[in-house]
Design a protein around this motif. Structure first.
Motif, PDB file in Angstrom:
ATOM      1  N   GLU A  67     -13.278   4.875  -6.386  1.00 32.07           N
ATOM      2  CA  GLU A  67     -13.550   4.036  -7.558  1.00 32.07           C
ATOM      3  C   GLU A  67     -13.315   4.782  -8.869  1.00 32.07           C
ATOM      4  OE1 GLU A  67     -14.153   0.837  -7.699  1.00 32.07           O
ATOM      5  OE2 GLU A  67     -14.000   0.683  -5.515  1.00 32.07           O
ATOM      6  N   SER A  69     -11.412   6.327 -11.959  1.00 35.40           N
ATOM      7  CA  SER A  69     -10.201   5.881 -12.657  1.00 35.40           C
ATOM      8  C   SER A  69      -9.090   6.913 -12.519  1.00 35.40           C
ATOM      9  CB  SER A  69     -10.500   5.641 -14.136  1.00 35.40           C
ATOM     10  OG  SER A  69     -10.783   6.874 -14.786  1.00 35.40           O
ATOM     11  N   SER A  90      -3.210   0.792 -16.715  1.00 38.03           N
ATOM     12  CA  SER A  90      -3.311   1.250 -15.321  1.00 38.03           C
ATOM     13  C   SER A  90      -4.018   2.598 -15.213  1.00 38.03           C
ATOM     14  CB  SER A  90      -1.914   1.339 -14.685  1.00 38.03           C
ATOM     15  OG  SER A  90      -1.123   2.306 -15.342  1.00 38.03           O
ATOM     16  N   LYS A 137      -7.521   2.044 -14.195  1.00 36.42           N
ATOM     17  CA  LYS A 137      -7.786   1.395 -12.907  1.00 36.42           C
ATOM     18  C   LYS A 137      -8.283   2.415 -11.888  1.00 36.42           C
ATOM     19  CE  LYS A 137      -4.344  -2.330 -13.302  1.00 36.42           C
ATOM     20  NZ  LYS A 137      -3.119  -2.907 -12.707  1.00 36.42           N
ATOM     21  N   ASN A 141      -8.205   3.719  -5.856  1.00 38.33           N
ATOM     22  CA  ASN A 141      -8.018   2.983  -4.600  1.00 38.33           C
ATOM     23  C   ASN A 141      -7.265   1.670  -4.788  1.00 38.33           C
ATOM     24  OD1 ASN A 141      -9.968   1.372  -5.783  1.00 38.33           O
ATOM     25  ND2 ASN A 141     -11.605   1.970  -4.377  1.00 38.33           N
ATOM     26  N   SER A 142      -6.939   1.330  -6.035  1.00 40.29           N
ATOM     27  CA  SER A 142      -6.164   0.108  -6.283  1.00 40.29           C
ATOM     28  C   SER A 142      -4.659   0.376  -6.262  1.00 40.29           C
ATOM     29  CB  SER A 142      -6.552  -0.502  -7.636  1.00 40.29           C
ATOM     30  OG  SER A 142      -6.142   0.333  -8.717  1.00 40.29           O
ATOM     31  N   SER A 192      -0.989   1.851  -4.587  1.00 40.68           N
ATOM     32  CA  SER A 192      -0.309   2.024  -3.303  1.00 40.68           C
ATOM     33  C   SER A 192      -0.050   3.505  -3.050  1.00 40.68           C
ATOM     34  CB  SER A 192       1.022   1.267  -3.319  1.00 40.68           C
ATOM     35  OG  SER A 192       1.896   1.836  -4.283  1.00 40.68           O
TER      36      SER A 192
END
Length: 752
Positions: free
Chosen positions: A269, A271, A360, A363, A366-367, A369
């Motif tokens: 989680e 960033s 981004s 973010k 884990n979001s 790829s």
């Protein structure tokens, strides 16, 4: 046995205490076994003492002293065994059961010597049938002793050797990133100042896990501030060398910090930008310590108010505060040295250059790829600025803009870089020196980029071949004279003279020939235009969120088009629209009804059954030919001999790619659409692919990050950016300049 401990330490004074104590205990157990009526009959004293002798020698003991000790101990044990057996024959006493002799037999086997070096290599002190005694060994002390043993073994042989550690130390418990970082790079306050950061490792061997040697009597020399390109064919062991350096399995000085970009980070989680900031464990630890010290100093000032100014308690608190302030000053100096105050801006700049937008960057990791997590790993390494930065194929997961940023960033990198890459253009921009790994050795080409290395190596190989052929001709000349006049009385002295000359000639080996790899795409039948065309095409998964707008693209039989742009800008989506796997929301895709397309997917391995051979897989996926025809077809792509009959999981990444190239040609395509075909290919494979695409009689549309392949094959550059695709007026190198100019204007490209 009395004084056995003293005898062992006198015979092998430099041996580690852990091994010495184990040897003493083992001998005492043998001595006790001689007193048992049952076990004494099974006991082979010479075999047991021989095992201890081998153990002490393997741990660094002097062979002569160990042999003398073994003879003395063996003689005493045999004498006591004989005496005890004589007594037992009279008394019939069978009550003593001191040691299970089968355990001694088990651990006396030659194959267990290495594990016995590490306290029998088991997770318990003693094993008995039906009963277990838990280990009471201090694992920290054992780990320290094991490191000393391994270091002594390596130093004695002057080699890098594998050392099998005790199983009491659970190697499967991987330390987290912070612990591993600090283990490899411990924080030192001023102790590294003024020390050279050059790396020089002489005459070492290196093995991969199955015992295969990849380097023999090699020397590694890295000058601080240089950027080295490590090149060699697939499977030669380049990644293994980087891994050994990153774990200090090779003797890199401790004041030199090391960081290896090897695998993608684990998602969480946190960033993206915080993940990069946390990668600098030194900064993270120092900031934490700084806060603790400041809080404690403030607490001390409050505590002092409760005591009299002249009291002993106040003096103790003052002394503690002085120590804290001294350490706090060291911490602050270290933070200033690493420019901690500029950290967040530098992290954001690196992330932006690698394709992360400001949004981004916030973010959670884990979001993202796998490919984007690899970029995060790279960003973390660049942010840390280690003295030795190790990069393994960094361009495989990057697009052209990100590779351009990375190359530009590394050109001004202040420390040492060792990068494994097959991307010629990237190495030409980054590398100041080339190291060629081959034939279990490292050859240095100092002050040369990849192109110069390639030309120099070819010239060197020609000279070696010329020297070898001249010597072989000279040998043949001498041998012919010897054979003709060996038994001629008048010429016998001259024949003997030539025999001596022949014996003194150095033995030369023919220079290593580069393995020739071939690729050949079959010629398609001729089609009349239009071949395939996109007209005013727009696509999105919803009309409100379009990925592509108003795209006009025309591919002919003689087209050589490179489609470039940042990852995530719609390149792969466009390829799927072209092949009608996705239907456009607006516009038209028109094509010749007889058109056949060959598509190479970036993740082509996912569609292969790796448990079967290439021939079996192709016969199931593309039926209609005999096994011999499939083997002949694979041979035209360099999959020759038994390679086509092996399970594909045993093939290298480059060999799997060539199987995929062969499969997409089975329907004789008119157009080849290829998504990142250069990944996993070594230099020979890239040359073969480039030649095959240039000689192909049909059209080519290629998405690639490899600038050299694009420059060699393509004469049109199409750029995907801003939600559309347009032709770029210029070469791929002009596009790189365009990217750098845009990055410079936005303030991303900066000096470090």
């Amino acid at each position: 046995m009395s004084n056995i401990g003293l005898q062992v330490r006198q015979a092998v004074p430099s041996i580690d205490p852990v091994v010495a104590d184990y040897a003493v205990g083992y001998i005492n157990n043998i001595h006790q076994a001689t007193e048992d009526s049952v076990f004494a009959q099974q006991l082979d004293v010479e075999e047991e003492v021989g095992f201890i002798s081998d153990l002490l020698k393997n741990a660094g003991g002097d062979a002569a002293k160990v042999d003398k000790l073994a003879q003395s101990v063996s003689a005493k044990l045999l004498e006591e065994l004989k005496s005890n057996q004589a007594k037992l024959e009279l008394t019939g006493d069978t009550s003593k059961r001191l040691l299970d002799v089968n355990l001694l037999k088990n651990h006396a086997s030659k194959r267990n010597i290495n594990t016995s070096l590490a306290l029998l290599g088991v997770s318990r002190d003693i094993e008995h049938a039906g009963r277990h005694v838990e280990s009471k060994v201090d694992k920290k002390k054992l780990e320290k002793a094991e490191k000393k043993i391994a270091a002594k073994v390596a130093k004695r042989a002057n080699k890098f050797v594998k050392y099998e550690a005790s199983k009491l130390l659970n190697a499967s418990e991987d330390a987290n990133y912070d612990e591993f970082f600090l283990k490899i790079n411990p924080i030192e306050f001023g102790s590294g100042a003024g020390k050279s950061k050059d790396i020089k490792i002489d005459t070492f061997d290196l093995y991969i896990g199955d015992g295969q040697r990849i380097l023999s009597d090699a020397s590694l020399s890295l000058s601080y501030g240089h950027r080295y390109g490590l090149v060699g064919r697939n499977g030669i062991g380049k990644s293994t060398l980087l891994r050994a350096l990153s774990r200090r399995e090779l003797n890199v000085p401790k004041h030199i910090t090391i960081l290896h970009v090897e695998q993608e980070i684990t998602g969480s989680e946190i960033s993206a930008i915080q993940s990069v900031l946390d990668a600098d464990v030194w900064r993270k630890q120092l900031l934490s310590e700084e806060k603790k010290h400041q809080d404690r100093i403030q607490e001390i000032e409050e505590l002092k108010k409760e005591f009299d100014e002249e009291s002993l308690e106040v003096k103790k608190l003052d002394n503690e505060r002085d120590d804290l302030e001294t350490h706090l000053q060291e911490i602050e100096e270290k933070l200033v040295e690493m420019e901690s105050d500029k950290a967040e801006a530098r992290a954001a700049s690196i992330l932006f250059g690698l394709g992360f937008t400001k949004e981004s960057q916030q973010k959670p990791t884990n979001s993202f790829s796998g490919g984007w997590r690899m970029r995060l790993s790279l960003a973390r390494a660049l942010f840390c600025k280690p003295d030795l930065l190790l990069l393994d194929e960094p361009s495989n997961m990057l697009d052209v803009p990100s590779i351009t940023f990375l190359a530009n960033y590394l050109q001004t990198y202040p420390a040492t870089v060792l990068v494994v890459s097959h991307d010629r253009a990237f190495l030409n921009e980054v590398a100041t020196d080339i190291i060629h790994q081959h034939s279990e050795r490292l050859d240095y080409y100092r002050g040369q980029d990849f192109d110069n290395f390639y030309n120099t190596r070819e010239e060197r190989r020609k000279n070696e071949m010329r020297e070898y052929e001249n010597q072989m001709a000279y040998r043949q000349h001498l041998q012919t004279f010897i054979d003709k006049y060996r038994y001629n009385a008048a010429k016998s002295s001259e024949a003997q003279s030539r025999i001596k000359k022949l014996e003194k000639l150095p033995v030369l080996q023919p220079p290593e020939e580069d393995k020739v790899i071939t690729c050949k795409f079959p010629d398609p039948d001729v089609l009349s235009p239009p071949i395939i065309r996109l007209q005013e095409v727009s696509f999105g998964y919803t009309p409100e969120d379009l990925l592509l707008q108003n795209v006009d693209l025309d591919i002919q039989m003689d087209s050589r088009i490179a489609l470039v742009g940042a990852n995530g800008c719609g390149k792969t989506t466009l390829l799927k629209v072209l092949m009608e796997k996705l239907r456009p929301l607006k516009g038209y895709v028109t094509k010749n009804p007889r058109l056949r397309i060959g598509y190479f997917a970036q993740h082509h391995v996912d569609s292969m059954d790796l448990t079967t051979s290439a021939v079996d897989w192709m016969s199931k996926a593309f039926p209609g030919k005999t096994d011999e025809e499939y083997r002949r077809h694979l041979g035209s792509f360099g999959i020759t001999g038994t390679l086509g009959l092996q399970k594909m999981q045993l093939l290298s990444g480059g060999q799997k790619s060539r199987v995929a190239f062969a499969s997409l040609c089975l329907n004789n395509p008119h157009i080849l659409i290829m998504d990142e075909p250069s990944n996993h290919l070594d230099t020979a494979g890239l040359d073969a692919l480039s030649d095959a695409l240039k000689n192909f009689k049909g059209g080519v549309l290629m998405v690639s990050h490899d600038v050299s392949v694009i420059d060699s094959v393509c004469n049109e550059i199409w750029v995907s950016e801003g939600g559309t695709v347009k032709k770029f007026d210029g070469t791929i190198y002009d596009y790189k300049k365009y990217i750098l100019a845009a990055a410079d204007a936005s303030g991303v490209v900066k000096k470090h």
